[in-house]
Design a protein around this motif. Structure first.
Motif, PDB file in Angstrom:
ATOM      1  N   MET A   1     -21.911 -33.743 -15.593  1.00 48.18           N
ATOM      2  CA  MET A   1     -21.579 -33.918 -16.964  1.00 48.18           C
ATOM      3  C   MET A   1     -20.119 -34.847 -16.871  1.00 48.18           C
ATOM      4  N   ALA A   2     -19.239 -34.492 -15.927  1.00 46.45           N
ATOM      5  CA  ALA A   2     -17.977 -34.992 -16.167  1.00 46.45           C
ATOM      6  C   ALA A   2     -18.116 -36.708 -15.740  1.00 46.45           C
ATOM      7  N   VAL A   3     -19.201 -36.989 -14.874  1.00 44.50           N
ATOM      8  CA  VAL A   3     -19.310 -38.430 -14.326  1.00 44.50           C
ATOM      9  C   VAL A   3     -20.024 -38.924 -15.451  1.00 44.50           C
ATOM     10  N   LYS A   4     -20.920 -38.373 -16.074  1.00 48.21           N
ATOM     11  CA  LYS A   4     -21.684 -39.000 -17.304  1.00 48.21           C
ATOM     12  C   LYS A   4     -20.874 -39.168 -18.392  1.00 48.21           C
ATOM     13  N   ASN A   5     -19.693 -38.526 -18.368  1.00 48.91           N
ATOM     14  CA  ASN A   5     -18.678 -38.907 -19.589  1.00 48.91           C
ATOM     15  C   ASN A   5     -18.179 -40.025 -19.105  1.00 48.91           C
ATOM     16  N   LEU A   6     -17.427 -40.259 -18.146  1.00 50.31           N
ATOM     17  CA  LEU A   6     -16.658 -41.229 -17.769  1.00 50.31           C
ATOM     18  C   LEU A   6     -17.245 -42.613 -17.180  1.00 50.31           C
ATOM     19  N   TYR A   7     -18.630 -42.247 -16.841  1.00 44.57           N
ATOM     20  CA  TYR A   7     -19.214 -43.596 -16.251  1.00 44.57           C
ATOM     21  C   TYR A   7     -20.686 -43.553 -16.704  1.00 44.57           C
ATOM     22  N   PRO A   8     -21.097 -43.704 -18.016  1.00 45.78           N
ATOM     23  CA  PRO A   8     -22.285 -43.396 -18.837  1.00 45.78           C
ATOM     24  C   PRO A   8     -23.589 -44.077 -17.814  1.00 45.78           C
ATOM     25  N   ASN A   9     -23.325 -45.001 -17.159  1.00 45.67           N
ATOM     26  CA  ASN A   9     -24.616 -45.896 -16.281  1.00 45.67           C
ATOM     27  C   ASN A   9     -24.444 -45.404 -15.036  1.00 45.67           C
TER      28      ASN A   9
END
Length: 545
Positions: A76-84
């Protein structure tokens, strides 16, 4: 009112109280619970008379839930910071998880790791609820398609049920193929650190009483895992969905032969290493955790060496057991047969040295029915004959103190799979070995899965104490994983796992294993070569193991 028994205390409660509310009321630290022997999330409402056992991080089932939720929140954190960017998790060295960022348009560095760590801490501080939603399978597939999560689409098409549990948190959604914590705020303990080619995630371990172990870099073990990762990608064997495509296309034999060829190649490489230094090597020591395939491996190594004109002598360390009455006691006062002092160390060391010096020796034979040693065969070897020993303590130099290091060649064997359900859900090495053990115990010992699961925790304690501390001393690591094996073992495991009743304390483990096994397409036994290491577990080995 309903009656709830907790720690021999009977409470009368209003129906509908959740486990989380109850543990808060009692002031208990818990991350999950069993209700009438069924594992339950803390969001579970109590609606009838029940016995409740709360689980903290000393319990392996609670740690599994903690770890799955931690992977969820990191993704979730990675998705928030780096959506792609996609994050892929792999089980790795030092009882940790390796996270790899795919599609990142820059090199991963400490700045990126710090940003991810800060975002995780922000999510934990917010204590966001993680809510389970029972969703139509097709709806879940479309949801994943819309987010570009094609790895998850790929596995869900093999799901038999028409419903799936989706977990949502602040507009993020994911399914981790297991139970979850009720909110992000529970994830107070973890360590994130840069470790090429990604980052290492450490978390509390039940076998250490719920603490995070110090990171112990294991370069030999790490190299084997990297090779396993490369192999999985090379043959398209890193995801269950990709393996299933071999079956759907009628290419099972191709898959099996590729995997068996990998074993043959490792065996030839090992043979080369031993042959290149055979003038010095007098002792070949083989060790590995339970269900690694040591018996078949040792036999095949002997044949490999015979093909090179090297004629080894095989000796069983088990023949050097002391009588059970002389074995050290474990914490429960029972004989600890996994302790090195359960073996006659002095006799073993003396006889190995005597053999190497050209003396004739009367080897012992341990009669397990009578529980005592007897005289066995008399042997003498030439100066060109190496001795192969195999057993839990084979790599421990206490067993062979009189033999110089340069005369020993140590082999560590274990199955180190890098197979995934999807990017966020790797299959653990330990579960693979447990399934091997379950299938073998049922096949050869007529032991039901319940018995195998019941003693597994004790087996694991012995491994951490007597095997893993010595793996980095190995001259060679043999990865005994066969990428296709779970597709073969599935039907064998299902029969005995499904026989475990719901009220059994071991139903929790059985149900967890069934949850990912069911996604495999079956591969039939008769396609497995009769000299395959897998035959040690499913039967039909040409070596009669």
């Amino acid at each position: 009112m309903i009656r709830i028994t907790v720690k021999n205390q009977v409470l009368e409660l209003d129906p509908g109280m959740t486990l989380e509310a109850l543990k808060n009321q009692l002031g208990i630290e818990a991350y999950a619970a069993t209700v009438n022997n069924r594992i339950r999330e803390l969001t579970f409402p109590l609606t009838k008379n029940s016995e409740v056992v709360f689980l903290d991080l000393k319990d392996r089932d609670a740690v599994r839930i903690y770890e799955a939720t931690l992977r969820y929140v990191i993704a979730m954190a990675v998705k928030n910071l780096y959506p792609n960017v996609n994050v892929k998790f792999n089980y790795s060295v030092s009882r940790a998880i390796l996270g790899v960022l795919e599609n990142l348009d820059q090199k991963i560095d400490r700045t990126i790791i710090k940003s991810i760590d800060s975002e995780i801490k922000r999510l934990v501080e917010l204590d966001l609820p993680i809510v389970r939603k029972n969703m139509d399978l097709e709806e879940a597939i479309e949801l994943y398609k819309s987010s570009g999560s094609m790895d998850k689409v790929g596995i869900l098409k093999y799901r038999d049920e028409d419903k799936v549990n989706m977990y949502t948190c602040d507009q993020y959604f994911n399914y981790m193929f297991g139970y979850m914590l009720p909110s992000t705020g529970y994830l107070k303990q973890y360590v994130l650190s840069l470790y090429h080619p990604g980052f290492i995630i450490q978390y509390p371990r039940s076998e250490l009483g719920g603490i995070i172990p110090a990171f112990d870099d294991a370069p030999i073990f790490s190299r084997t895992i990297k090779e396993a990762t490369k192999w999985g990608k090379l043959i398209g064997g890193d995801y269950i969905s990709k393996l299933n495509q071999y079956v759907e296309k009628g290419l099972e034999v191709e898959l099996i032969n590729m995997c068996e060829t990998k074993h043959n190649r490792q065996m030839a490489e090992l043979g080369d290493k031993i042959a290149s230094d055979i003038d010095s090597i007098r002792l070949i020591a083989i060790a590995g955790p339970s269900s690694s395939g040591k018996t078949t491996f040792s036999t095949r190594l002997r044949i490999e060496l015979l093909s090179r004109g090297i004629k080894p002598l095989m000796i069983s360390i088990d023949d050097y057991y002391k009588p059970k009455s002389q074995a050290p006691k474990d914490e429960f006062g029972n004989p600890d047969l996994e302790h090195i002092e359960a073996l006659d160390i002095q006799l073993f060391d003396e006889q190995m040295l005597a053999l190497i010096q050209g003396e004739e020796v009367t080897l012992p034979h341990f009669n397990f029915k009578l529980g005592k040693r007897e005289d066995g065969r008399k042997v003498r070897i030439s100066e060109t004959t190496p001795i192969i020993i195999e057993g839990i303590h084979a790599l421990n130099d206490r067993l062979t103190e009189s033999i110089p290091h340069h005369q020993k060649f140590k082999v560590f064997i274990a199955p180190q799979t890098q197979l995934h359900i999807d990017n966020h859900n790797p299959i653990s090495f330990t579960d693979l070995r447990l399934l091997r053990r379950i299938v073998r115990d049922q096949k050869f010992r007529n032991s039901p899965a319940e018995e195998t699961i019941a003693m597994w925790a004790s087996v694991r304690r012995g491994e951490f104490k007597w095997i893993y501390p010595y793996q980095e001393t190995a001259n060679y690591v043999f990865n005994s994983e066969l990428t296709y094996e779970l597709a073969v073992m599935k039907k064998h495991a299902f029969r005995t796992l499904n026989a475990i009743p719901r009220d059994s304390e071991h139903f929790i483990t059985a149900n967890r294993l069934i949850k990912f096994l069911k996604y495999f397409k079956d591969i039939e036994d008769d396609l497995v070569p009769n000299n395959s290491l897998l035959r040690e577990f499913i039967g039909g080995s040409v070596f009669h193991v």
